[in-house]
Design a protein around this motif. Structure first.
Motif, PDB file in Angstrom:
ATOM      1  N   PRO A 269       0.789  -1.230   0.000  1.00 30.52           N
ATOM      2  CA  PRO A 269       0.000   0.000   0.000  1.00 30.52           C
ATOM      3  C   PRO A 269       0.823   1.282   0.000  1.00 30.52           C
ATOM      4  O   PRO A 269       0.531   2.216  -0.737  1.00 30.52           O
ATOM      5  CB  PRO A 269      -0.851  -0.121   1.270  1.00 30.52           C
ATOM      6  CG  PRO A 269      -0.171  -1.155   2.109  1.00 30.52           C
ATOM      7  CD  PRO A 269       0.494  -2.085   1.152  1.00 30.52           C
ATOM      8  N   ARG A 270       1.890   1.335   0.804  1.00 30.00           N
ATOM      9  CA  ARG A 270       2.677   2.570   0.859  1.00 30.00           C
ATOM     10  C   ARG A 270       3.655   2.655  -0.307  1.00 30.00           C
ATOM     11  O   ARG A 270       3.956   3.745  -0.785  1.00 30.00           O
ATOM     12  CB  ARG A 270       3.427   2.653   2.189  1.00 30.00           C
ATOM     13  CG  ARG A 270       2.525   2.953   3.371  1.00 30.00           C
ATOM     14  CD  ARG A 270       3.314   3.067   4.655  1.00 30.00           C
ATOM     15  NE  ARG A 270       4.222   4.189   4.675  1.00 30.00           N
ATOM     16  CZ  ARG A 270       3.870   5.442   4.974  1.00 30.00           C
ATOM     17  NH1 ARG A 270       2.620   5.721   5.240  1.00 30.00           N
ATOM     18  NH2 ARG A 270       4.768   6.404   5.001  1.00 30.00           N
ATOM     19  N   HIS A 271       4.162   1.517  -0.757  1.00 28.53           N
ATOM     20  CA  HIS A 271       5.156   1.544  -1.820  1.00 28.53           C
ATOM     21  C   HIS A 271       4.598   2.146  -3.105  1.00 28.53           C
ATOM     22  O   HIS A 271       5.303   2.853  -3.813  1.00 28.53           O
ATOM     23  CB  HIS A 271       5.687   0.136  -2.084  1.00 28.53           C
ATOM     24  CG  HIS A 271       6.525  -0.396  -0.963  1.00 28.53           C
ATOM     25  ND1 HIS A 271       6.891  -1.714  -0.870  1.00 28.53           N
ATOM     26  CD2 HIS A 271       7.068   0.232   0.119  1.00 28.53           C
ATOM     27  CE1 HIS A 271       7.625  -1.887   0.224  1.00 28.53           C
ATOM     28  NE2 HIS A 271       7.738  -0.732   0.833  1.00 28.53           N
ATOM     29  N   HIS A 272       3.362   1.897  -3.422  1.00 28.92           N
ATOM     30  CA  HIS A 272       2.829   2.513  -4.638  1.00 28.92           C
ATOM     31  C   HIS A 272       2.129   3.831  -4.334  1.00 28.92           C
ATOM     32  O   HIS A 272       2.043   4.703  -5.191  1.00 28.92           O
ATOM     33  CB  HIS A 272       1.903   1.534  -5.386  1.00 28.92           C
ATOM     34  CG  HIS A 272       0.464   1.620  -4.991  1.00 28.92           C
ATOM     35  ND1 HIS A 272      -0.537   1.739  -5.910  1.00 28.92           N
ATOM     36  CD2 HIS A 272      -0.142   1.617  -3.783  1.00 28.92           C
ATOM     37  CE1 HIS A 272      -1.701   1.806  -5.296  1.00 28.92           C
ATOM     38  NE2 HIS A 272      -1.490   1.719  -4.011  1.00 28.92           N
ATOM     39  N   ALA A 273       1.651   4.003  -3.099  1.00 29.32           N
ATOM     40  CA  ALA A 273       0.884   5.199  -2.769  1.00 29.32           C
ATOM     41  C   ALA A 273       1.739   6.461  -2.807  1.00 29.32           C
ATOM     42  O   ALA A 273       1.319   7.500  -3.346  1.00 29.32           O
ATOM     43  CB  ALA A 273       0.245   5.048  -1.388  1.00 29.32           C
ATOM     44  N   LEU A 274       2.927   6.410  -2.230  1.00 27.60           N
ATOM     45  CA  LEU A 274       3.744   7.621  -2.138  1.00 27.60           C
ATOM     46  C   LEU A 274       4.158   8.153  -3.513  1.00 27.60           C
ATOM     47  O   LEU A 274       4.007   9.344  -3.781  1.00 27.60           O
ATOM     48  CB  LEU A 274       4.968   7.357  -1.251  1.00 27.60           C
ATOM     49  CG  LEU A 274       4.644   7.050   0.221  1.00 27.60           C
ATOM     50  CD1 LEU A 274       5.916   6.757   0.994  1.00 27.60           C
ATOM     51  CD2 LEU A 274       3.884   8.200   0.866  1.00 27.60           C
TER      52      LEU A 274
END
Length: 356
Positions: A269-274
């Motif tokens: 979730p965070r790896h693509h979100a940022l």
């Protein structure tokens, strides 16, 4: 529960996670009355979002009511208001912090408000060089190599060579493996090929991957193309997501299309979100519609709300609609930095006024 008191920073981090800054914990099973209340709130959000001019204040109050059903910490909410207010009015931010009941949380909030922002200060190599004179350890030599990489590459390389030589003299294999990732990171800024060689000599897989990730982190500042090559060449697919995220973030402003392609490749979730959020911010001035669509690709609701709030803060068309959308999917404190001042002041007044 342990009898030890919880560290204040740990408590703040836990509460921030609970209020949506990262990921909410699983809530207890709601009662039938709570389920009905949530259904009513969701229906009311749909009604507000369908309005030609959505009522942002009503949406914020509705989100606050929803959050109160699943766990609400007034002190943490006041911390969020104070932190948002600090940049434009630190005196008032301090006054807001004084409403916090918990002494430790209040002290932490006041410290956050008072702390100067050093992020724009150029790195000063002098302390690192001084440390090597007092204690020419692997850590200090690597620090000096890193600090000098931009201003004096030749001396940086010399410090890095000394750090590697000293690390190789360590007779305890475990201790050597702990030292080499920092050496590899320091060497990467002036000799990426050699840095990779150093990392690949580390037998422990976890430490080897950590060293390669540190090399990528160093390279993105200088050569994001080489950083991507390093990640793809030496890290297995299931371990390279974090490294490629750093590459995507590094190029989001200069090459948003390539950053977008990388972000869509990532898992977690965070790896693509940022990087998706960074690309959306880059594209927003020229193409706010596409930027909004990219922000909505973010899977995690909290991270999506953060991205939509950032676009609203840039003043893109339909900012109020974006803020209402953010309020409808995540913690009501997330959009505070972007809501219009009258809405912010109304919410703050409701939070700080004495109970009747």
């Amino acid at each position: 529960m342990s009898g030890e008191p919880e560290d204040v920073q740990a408590r703040i981090a836990r509460l921030l996670r609970q209020q949506g800054a990262q990921v909410r914990p699983e809530p207890p099973t709601p009662s039938p009355a709570e389920l009905r209340e949530r259904e009513l709130i969701a229906a009311e959000f749909e009604r507000i979002r369908a309005q030609p001019a959505p009522d942002l204040l009503a949406a914020a109050r509705l989100a606050r009511r929803r959050d109160q059903l699943t766990g609400y910490d007034r002190d943490l909410t006041l911390l969020c208001f104070a932190r948002t207010l600090a940049e434009r009015d630190p005196v008032r931010a301090g006054a807001v912090a004084e409403h916090i009941a918990n002494d430790q949380t209040r002290g932490y909030t006041l410290a956050v408000i008072a702390r100067p922002d050093h992020r724009a200060t150029p790195a000063d190599p002098a302390p690192a060089e001084s440390a090597t004179q007092r204690d020419p350890s692997v850590v200090n030599l690597s620090w000096a190599a890193t600090a000098l990489a931009r201003s004096d590459p030749e001396r940086s390389r010399a410090f890095a060579d000394r750090a590697e030589a000293l690390a190789r003299e360590i007779t305890d294999t475990e201790e050597m493996d702990r030292a080499l990732p920092g050496v590899a990171e320091a060497v990467a800024r002036t000799n990426p090929g050699r840095a990779e060689e150093i990392a690949l000599t580390i037998p422990d897989e976890t430490r080897r991957h950590a060293a390669l990730n540190r090399i990528v982190g160093a390279l993105v500042e200088f050569d994001p193309d080489r950083a991507e090559v390093t990640a793809r060449r030496h890290l297995p697919p299931e371990k390279r997501s974090f490294a490629l995220m750093r590459v995507a973030l590094a190029i989001a402003e200069t090459d948003p299309e390539r950053a977008l392609a990388l972000a869509r490749e990532l898992t977690g979730p965070r790896h693509h979100a940022l990087p998706l959020a960074a690309v959306a911010r880059t594209l927003a001035p020229a193409d706010p519609v596409r930027a909004t669509a990219i922000a909505r690709e973010i899977h995690d609701a909290t991270q999506r709300a953060v991205a939509l709030t950032a676009l609203a803060g840039l003043g893109v068309p339909g900012s109020n609609e974006l803020l209402v959308e953010a309020l409808s999917i995540a913690s009501w404190t997330i959009p505070l930095a972007a809501v219009p001042i009258p809405v912010f002041e109304a919410l703050l007044a409701e939070l700080t006024q004495p109970a009747p």
